[in-house]
Write a protein that holds these residues in place. Structure first.
Motif, PDB file in Angstrom:
ATOM      1  N   GLN A   7      15.213  34.058  30.883  1.00  0.00           N
ATOM      2  CA  GLN A   7      13.629  34.378  30.437  1.00  0.00           C
ATOM      3  C   GLN A   7      12.905  33.942  31.694  1.00  0.00           C
ATOM      4  N   ARG A   8      11.936  34.768  31.971  1.00  0.00           N
ATOM      5  CA  ARG A   8      11.009  34.540  33.110  1.00  0.00           C
ATOM      6  C   ARG A   8       9.750  33.695  32.417  1.00  0.00           C
ATOM      7  N   LEU A   9       9.286  32.592  33.096  1.00  0.00           N
ATOM      8  CA  LEU A   9       8.337  31.754  32.672  1.00  0.00           C
ATOM      9  C   LEU A   9       7.014  32.340  33.078  1.00  0.00           C
ATOM     10  N   PRO A  10       5.796  32.258  32.348  1.00  0.00           N
ATOM     11  CA  PRO A  10       4.546  32.807  32.663  1.00  0.00           C
ATOM     12  C   PRO A  10       4.149  32.506  34.151  1.00  0.00           C
ATOM     13  N   GLU A  11       3.609  33.467  34.953  1.00  0.00           N
ATOM     14  CA  GLU A  11       3.163  33.472  36.191  1.00  0.00           C
ATOM     15  C   GLU A  11       1.968  34.537  36.603  1.00  0.00           C
ATOM     16  N   PRO A  12       1.391  34.038  37.389  1.00  0.00           N
ATOM     17  CA  PRO A  12       0.085  35.239  37.811  1.00  0.00           C
ATOM     18  C   PRO A  12       0.777  36.320  38.425  1.00  0.00           C
ATOM     19  N   ALA A  13       0.190  37.552  38.019  1.00  0.00           N
ATOM     20  CA  ALA A  13       0.400  38.817  38.828  1.00  0.00           C
ATOM     21  C   ALA A  13       0.076  38.452  40.336  1.00  0.00           C
ATOM     22  N   THR A  14       0.715  39.302  41.250  1.00  0.00           N
ATOM     23  CA  THR A  14       0.394  39.120  42.742  1.00  0.00           C
ATOM     24  C   THR A  14      -1.193  39.275  42.716  1.00  0.00           C
ATOM     25  N   ALA A  15      -1.755  40.126  42.119  1.00  0.00           N
ATOM     26  CA  ALA A  15      -3.098  40.414  42.548  1.00  0.00           C
ATOM     27  C   ALA A  15      -4.051  39.220  42.059  1.00  0.00           C
ATOM     28  N   ASP A  16      -3.475  38.586  40.863  1.00  0.00           N
ATOM     29  CA  ASP A  16      -4.258  37.602  40.317  1.00  0.00           C
ATOM     30  C   ASP A  16      -3.776  36.136  41.243  1.00  0.00           C
ATOM     31  N   ILE A  17      -3.158  36.003  42.195  1.00  0.00           N
ATOM     32  CA  ILE A  17      -2.848  34.803  43.090  1.00  0.00           C
ATOM     33  C   ILE A  17      -4.248  34.594  43.915  1.00  0.00           C
ATOM     34  N   ARG A  18      -4.627  33.439  43.730  1.00  0.00           N
ATOM     35  CA  ARG A  18      -5.837  32.934  44.500  1.00  0.00           C
ATOM     36  C   ARG A  18      -5.585  31.997  45.487  1.00  0.00           C
ATOM     37  N   SER A  59       8.186  15.614  38.410  1.00  0.00           N
ATOM     38  CA  SER A  59       8.772  16.721  38.891  1.00  0.00           C
ATOM     39  C   SER A  59       8.335  17.951  38.272  1.00  0.00           C
ATOM     40  N   THR A  60       8.385  18.207  36.948  1.00  0.00           N
ATOM     41  CA  THR A  60       8.070  18.991  36.160  1.00  0.00           C
ATOM     42  C   THR A  60       6.800  19.683  36.494  1.00  0.00           C
ATOM     43  N   HIS A  61       5.992  18.614  36.365  1.00  0.00           N
ATOM     44  CA  HIS A  61       4.373  18.707  36.681  1.00  0.00           C
ATOM     45  C   HIS A  61       4.472  19.599  38.153  1.00  0.00           C
ATOM     46  N   HIS A  62       4.978  19.349  39.207  1.00  0.00           N
ATOM     47  CA  HIS A  62       4.979  19.866  40.471  1.00  0.00           C
ATOM     48  C   HIS A  62       5.368  21.138  40.478  1.00  0.00           C
ATOM     49  N   PHE A  63       6.788  21.390  39.664  1.00  0.00           N
ATOM     50  CA  PHE A  63       6.943  22.910  39.648  1.00  0.00           C
ATOM     51  C   PHE A  63       5.959  23.835  38.680  1.00  0.00           C
ATOM     52  N   ARG A  64       5.397  23.372  37.697  1.00  0.00           N
ATOM     53  CA  ARG A  64       4.312  24.020  37.114  1.00  0.00           C
ATOM     54  C   ARG A  64       3.149  24.293  37.821  1.00  0.00           C
ATOM     55  N   VAL A  65       2.714  23.315  38.616  1.00  0.00           N
ATOM     56  CA  VAL A  65       1.654  23.631  39.597  1.00  0.00           C
ATOM     57  C   VAL A  65       2.045  24.871  40.532  1.00  0.00           C
ATOM     58  N   LEU A  66       3.083  24.783  41.081  1.00  0.00           N
ATOM     59  CA  LEU A  66       3.661  25.627  42.140  1.00  0.00           C
ATOM     60  C   LEU A  66       3.723  27.196  41.404  1.00  0.00           C
ATOM     61  N   ARG A  73       8.578  31.333  41.296  1.00  0.00           N
ATOM     62  CA  ARG A  73       8.729  31.952  40.054  1.00  0.00           C
ATOM     63  C   ARG A  73       9.938  31.261  39.429  1.00  0.00           C
ATOM     64  N   GLN A  74       9.947  30.894  38.135  1.00  0.00           N
ATOM     65  CA  GLN A  74      10.831  30.243  37.250  1.00  0.00           C
ATOM     66  C   GLN A  74      11.475  30.980  36.276  1.00  0.00           C
ATOM     67  N   TYR A  75      12.716  30.740  36.127  1.00  0.00           N
ATOM     68  CA  TYR A  75      13.486  31.403  35.025  1.00  0.00           C
ATOM     69  C   TYR A  75      14.287  30.337  34.111  1.00  0.00           C
ATOM     70  N   ARG A  86       8.004  33.011  45.765  1.00  0.00           N
ATOM     71  CA  ARG A  86       7.659  34.268  45.586  1.00  0.00           C
ATOM     72  C   ARG A  86       7.087  34.670  47.238  1.00  0.00           C
ATOM     73  N   HIS A  87       7.783  34.500  47.998  1.00  0.00           N
ATOM     74  CA  HIS A  87       7.645  34.924  49.693  1.00  0.00           C
ATOM     75  C   HIS A  87       7.072  36.389  49.565  1.00  0.00           C
ATOM     76  N   ASP A  88       7.588  37.570  49.073  1.00  0.00           N
ATOM     77  CA  ASP A  88       7.168  38.668  49.155  1.00  0.00           C
ATOM     78  C   ASP A  88       5.751  38.904  48.709  1.00  0.00           C
ATOM     79  N   ASP A  89       5.565  38.299  47.365  1.00  0.00           N
ATOM     80  CA  ASP A  89       4.185  38.520  46.663  1.00  0.00           C
ATOM     81  C   ASP A  89       3.252  37.515  47.353  1.00  0.00           C
ATOM     82  N   LEU A  90       3.408  36.503  48.130  1.00  0.00           N
ATOM     83  CA  LEU A  90       2.465  35.698  48.816  1.00  0.00           C
ATOM     84  C   LEU A  90       2.123  36.567  50.289  1.00  0.00           C
ATOM     85  N   ALA A  91       3.144  37.254  50.579  1.00  0.00           N
ATOM     86  CA  ALA A  91       2.948  37.716  51.919  1.00  0.00           C
ATOM     87  C   ALA A  91       2.125  39.217  51.830  1.00  0.00           C
TER      88      ALA A  91
END
Length: 151
Positions: A7-18, A59-66, A73-75, A86-91
């Motif tokens: 199960q993938r945890l919620p994350e911003p779409a590539t276009a929504d990364i600020r 540690s959980t907080h740091h992973f959530r911020v990332l 991306r977390q599963y 998310r190297h490709d999305d950030l690139a």
């Protein structure tokens, strides 16, 4: 490898990364360390595989911020959380940014033993030399200026 049961945890779409979110997330040494370890070829890592110098809740907080910044991306696989960069999305969103931040972090780490051997007095003298009469800090030699960074 990710399968349908993960199960993938919620994350911003590539276009929504600020940019400000990515830079904030990577500004913390613990989070930068997580990104460096993921970039070092570990495609999927469990959160407990990182030997971080913080408590489990921190540690959980740091992973959530990332994750919320779009850096990782977390599963969820059973009771474990697997993380990947998310190297490709950030690139795609900010070409070259992640590579430059990670390279700068590696270069800074490579210089740390030399700074530790120089002792605290040498570090204080270096900081004092960077001060101008107006109290602002000048750019340190070897650091890129903001204009040099393509965002």
């Amino acid at each position: 490898m990710i399968d349908d049961a993960d199960q993938r945890l919620p994350e911003p779409a590539t276009a929504d990364i600020r940019l400000v979110g990515v830079l904030h997330a990577l500004a913390d040494p613990v989070r930068l360390r997580i990104a460096r370890e993921l970039a070092a070829g570990h495609e999927l890592m469990s959160c407990i595989a990182f030997s971080l110098p913080v408590s489990k809740s921190t540690s959980t907080h740091h992973f959530r911020v990332l994750r919320e910044a779009g850096v990782i991306r977390q599963y969820r696989r059973g009771t474990a959380r697997l993380s990947s960069l998310r190297h490709d999305d950030l690139a795609a969103r900010f070409p070259g940014l992640l590579d430059r931040v990670l390279a700068a972090a590696e270069a800074e780490l490579a210089q740390q033993p030399a700074a530790a051997e120089a002792g605290p007095k040498a570090e204080t003298e270096t900081e004092a030399e960077a001060e101008t009469d107006t109290g602002t800090t000048q750019q340190t030699a070897g650091q890129p200026e903001l204009d040099d960074i393509d965002v």
